[in-house]
Write a protein that holds these residues in place. Structure first.
Motif, short mmCIF file in Angstrom:
data_model
loop_
_atom_site.label_atom_id
_atom_site.label_comp_id
_atom_site.label_asym_id
_atom_site.label_seq_id
_atom_site.Cartn_x
_atom_site.Cartn_y
_atom_site.Cartn_z
N HIS A 74 0.84 -1.21 0.00
CA HIS A 74 0.00 0.00 0.00
C HIS A 74 0.87 1.26 0.00
CE1 HIS A 74 -3.73 -2.11 0.39
NE2 HIS A 74 -3.45 -2.64 1.56
N SER A 78 1.10 3.97 -3.29
CA SER A 78 0.73 5.40 -3.20
C SER A 78 1.93 6.30 -3.43
CB SER A 78 0.15 5.70 -1.81
OG SER A 78 -1.08 5.07 -1.67
N LYS A 140 -4.51 7.20 -12.42
CA LYS A 140 -4.15 7.67 -11.07
C LYS A 140 -3.10 8.79 -11.13
CE LYS A 140 -6.05 3.62 -9.82
NZ LYS A 140 -6.63 3.04 -11.04
N TRP A 206 -0.34 14.41 -2.08
CA TRP A 206 -0.76 13.25 -1.26
C TRP A 206 -2.27 13.25 -1.02
CZ3 TRP A 206 1.02 8.68 0.15
CH2 TRP A 206 2.37 8.41 -0.07
N THR A 207 -2.86 14.43 -0.92
CA THR A 207 -4.33 14.43 -0.76
C THR A 207 -4.99 13.99 -2.08
OG1 THR A 207 -4.57 16.73 -1.41
CG2 THR A 207 -4.25 16.34 0.92
N ILE A 210 -5.38 10.14 -2.63
CA ILE A 210 -6.53 9.52 -1.96
C ILE A 210 -7.72 9.51 -2.92
CG2 ILE A 210 -8.09 9.64 0.07
CD1 ILE A 210 -5.09 9.11 0.72
N SER A 211 -7.94 10.63 -3.62
CA SER A 211 -9.02 10.68 -4.62
C SER A 211 -8.73 9.68 -5.74
CB SER A 211 -9.13 12.07 -5.25
OG SER A 211 -9.08 13.07 -4.30
N GLU A 213 -7.24 6.95 -5.70
CA GLU A 213 -7.38 5.54 -5.33
C GLU A 213 -8.81 5.16 -4.93
OE1 GLU A 213 -2.73 5.02 -3.96
OE2 GLU A 213 -4.27 5.21 -2.43
N LEU A 214 -9.73 6.10 -5.11
CA LEU A 214 -11.13 5.78 -4.79
C LEU A 214 -11.72 4.82 -5.81
CD1 LEU A 214 -12.67 9.23 -3.77
CD2 LEU A 214 -12.16 7.31 -2.30
N GLY A 222 -4.87 5.23 0.07
CA GLY A 222 -6.24 5.72 -0.11
C GLY A 222 -7.21 4.55 -0.20
N MET A 226 -10.32 3.55 2.34
CA MET A 226 -11.70 3.39 1.88
C MET A 226 -12.21 1.98 2.11
SD MET A 226 -12.23 6.39 1.14
CE MET A 226 -13.96 6.21 0.74
N ILE A 244 0.02 7.94 5.93
CA ILE A 244 0.13 9.05 4.98
C ILE A 244 0.98 10.16 5.60
CG2 ILE A 244 -1.18 10.93 3.87
CD1 ILE A 244 -3.39 8.89 3.32
#
Lengths: 267, 336
Positions: A74, A78, A140, A206-207, A210-211, A213-214, A222, A226, A244
């Motif tokens: 993981h 990321s 991504k 980094w924020t 997260i989107s 990896e949705l 991310g 979730m 993170i």
């Protein structure tokens, strides 16, 4: 020479060892106290673990996932997505930002596009990115890129504009061509500010991941958060958040290392 | 003898019927401890009875005003139930089991509203003829959903490893048709309406549906059957309102069975499906009436057994940490 005429030595005087360790120690004690209070509150049943698991439970989850071999996967997934998306964003934003900062005409051309892109959150790009890039890794990277590009570009433009115009004038008077002015004067002059901006953008990248990896991800921090949320594994969710933060701190250290290499006078 | 009544007779008989039914309605309304009830729903078929019950006034006549709150996922709905933000929630059993496994005692499972074995399954390209043909292929599925559980189960039955032999890609159910059509995946596991949409495609074939799930063969139990849940605090404080809600719920599910055309028309606002397609979805659902609930939800009934087996399955596939003792969450005493 008497002490009366001695130059001030404050800046070079070494502080005693205990004083140098004082602040890190205070931080360590306050962090430890927070963990103890947190552990105690969940242990005494004041906080339901579903809403906030104890630090020990989060640590157990970390050990379990490390033993299963999923934790590192993981983190690596990321970090790689952030690195690629952020690097591409920087490589495009730096030269373009310098040109836009230097040339008012170029700025007038790009300003409307930039004003449109700037307020868009990375998440809003998900539907289009799926259509354009499918469900693979490039989708991504594109989310990280779109989240990081416009703000990075603005940082570079501002950094370029802040270079002393006298230096630019002097170079021009000495016969430097626009290209030389950009490479020899503007780039070195704006680099410290550009790097400071990019350091902020790295956190923002980094924020974005997260989107990213949705949708259509099977690993990444991310995704881990979730998926943990779907199964009410709050310890996994908090562990993902902690990782993170830790990874951002680690990448920040790496960034500082390169910054010192690129700008030795700043160090 | 005159076959028709005079205007005066009609008015008199209408007045008598109003007077005769009014005390019943008034008694029902007066009996419940609270008139305000909030329900967490979505456009999924498990929520149809509550939607129909609101539209047809089945709750209202029992003195309940139901506030419909829309949630995109079962986990979000169950999270709201655990936090005390809603009183009732319909949910897929996987979210309910996950919340039980997390130790939450915030809710009871009070009913198993329906079963739907033929509106969920795996749809693949024509060259994929068996589950074994999925080896080396990409399969899109919503993780932590009943379709995900179905995939894990059928791969296990075929001797395939979901982590090595097949690339599973996490996709929201709504995105599965577009990903399949764009050939980004070779197969998708999904549910209605996406399942129905894909089933009608030319280059798609239904590889299998829920009837291939191992627990279905044993207990007639799908990979994530719906359950109706109620907040423990609400049910303990308001037993009559809880019973009234369930009574209205079952009246609505009976109505859907008896009047599918009218039900399909009422559901259009919720699902946005064309009437014909909506009617087809209704045909695929078997509603469990109030009379059968006591039987299937009883301690030794098939439903708790199947739910327990599903919990054990989720532990075996590392989806939850430990299997909860599901009996402790089932409460049949509130059933009307």
């Amino acid at each position: 020479m008497t002490a009366k005429y001695a130059p001030p030595m404050v800046s070079v005087e070494r502080q005693p060892r205990w004083r140098r360790l004082k602040n890190p120690l205070i931080s360590l004690v306050s962090f430890g106290a927070l963990l103890l209070i947190w552990e105690g509150a969940t242990g005494l049943g004041l906080i339901e673990p579903l809403f906030l698991p104890a630090p020990s439970q989060i640590a157990q989850r970390a050990i379990q996932m490390a033993e299963q071999g999923t934790l590192l996967g993981h983190i690596v997934a990321s970090t790689w997505r952030v690195t690629v998306g952020f690097l591409i964003a920087s490589l495009v934003a730096i030269p373009l930002g310098i040109i836009l900062g230097f040339s008012q005409t170029s700025r007038a051309i790009f300003d409307p596009i930039l004003s449109f892109l700037r307020p868009l959150p990375s998440m809003s790009w998900i539907p289009l990115s799926l259509l354009w890039f499918g469900i693979g890794e490039s989708q991504k990277y594109s989310i990280v890129f779109m989240g990081a590009f416009a703000p990075s570009l603005l940082y570079v433009i501002e950094a370029t504009k802040s270079v002393d115009p006298l230096l630019v004038k002097a170079a021009q008077n000495l016969g430097a061509r626009p290209r030389d002015v950009m490479i020899e004067v503007i780039l070195p002059g704006s680099l410290p500010q550009i790097l400071s901006g990019l350091k902020v953008m790295l956190g923002i990248a980094w924020t974005c991941v997260i989107s990213a990896e949705l949708v259509a991800a099977r690993e990444g921090l991310g995704f881990m958060i979730m998926n943990g949320k779907e199964y009410f594994q709050t310890d996994t969710v908090v562990l993902g958040m902690v990782l993170i933060s830790v990874t951002v701190m680690a990448t920040d250290l790496v960034f500082r290392f390169f910054e010192r290499r690129i700008l030795p006078w700043k160090a | 003898m005159r076959a028709t009544m005079s205007r005066r007779q009609i008015l008199a008989s209408a007045l008598i019927s109003v007077l005769a039914t009014a005390p019943l309605g008034a008694t029902l309304a007066a009996e419940v401890e609270t008139s305000k009830v909030s329900y967490g729903g979505s456009s999924w078929l498990g929520h149809y009875p509550v939607w129909i019950g609101i539209k047809k006034g089945f709750f209202e006549k029992r003195g309940l005003s139901v506030d419909w709150k829309l949630f995109g996922t079962s986990s979000a709905r169950m999270g709201a139930l655990a936090a005390g933000d809603i009183d009732f929630a319909g949910t897929g059993s996987i979210s309910a089991l996950a919340l039980m496994a997390a130790g939450s005692k915030a809710f009871y499972v009070v009913a198993a509203p329906e079963s739907y074995a033929t509106v969920e399954g795996i749809i693949a390209t024509p060259e994929i003829k068996t589950v074994k043909d999925l080896k080396g292929k990409k399969l899109g599925v919503t993780f932590a959903s009943s379709s995900h559980v179905l995939v894990l189960d059928v791969l296990e039955q075929a001797g395939l490893n979901p982590n090595k032999d097949v690339t599973l890609i996490n996709l929201p159910a709504g995105d599965t048709p577009s990903a399949f059509k764009a050939k980004q995946v070779d197969a998708v596991a999904t549910w209605t309406p996406a399942f129905n949409v894909l089933r009608a495609q030319e280059n798609a074939r239904v590889l299998l549906d829920d009837r291939e799930f191992s627990l279905y063969k044993q207990y007639q139990f799908g990979p994530g059957p719906d359950v109706l849940t109620v907040s423990r605090t609400f049910a303990d404080k308001n037993p009559k309102a809880t019973a009234a809600f369930l009574d209205a719920f079952f009246e609505a599910s009976e109505f859907i069975t008896k009047e599918p055309a009218e039900a399909a028309s009422l559901l259009q606002d919720l699902t946005q499906l064309p009437p014909e397609e909506q009617a087809n979805v209704l045909k695929d659902i078997e509603w469990t009436g109030r009379a059968e609930q006591q039987k299937i939800m009883a301690r030794e009934g098939d439903f708790p057994k199947g739910l327990q087996a599903l919990a054990d399955f989720l532990v075996r596939h590392k989806q939850i940490d430990k299997a909860p003792k599901v009996d402790s969450w089932i409460k049949t005493q509130v059933l009307p």
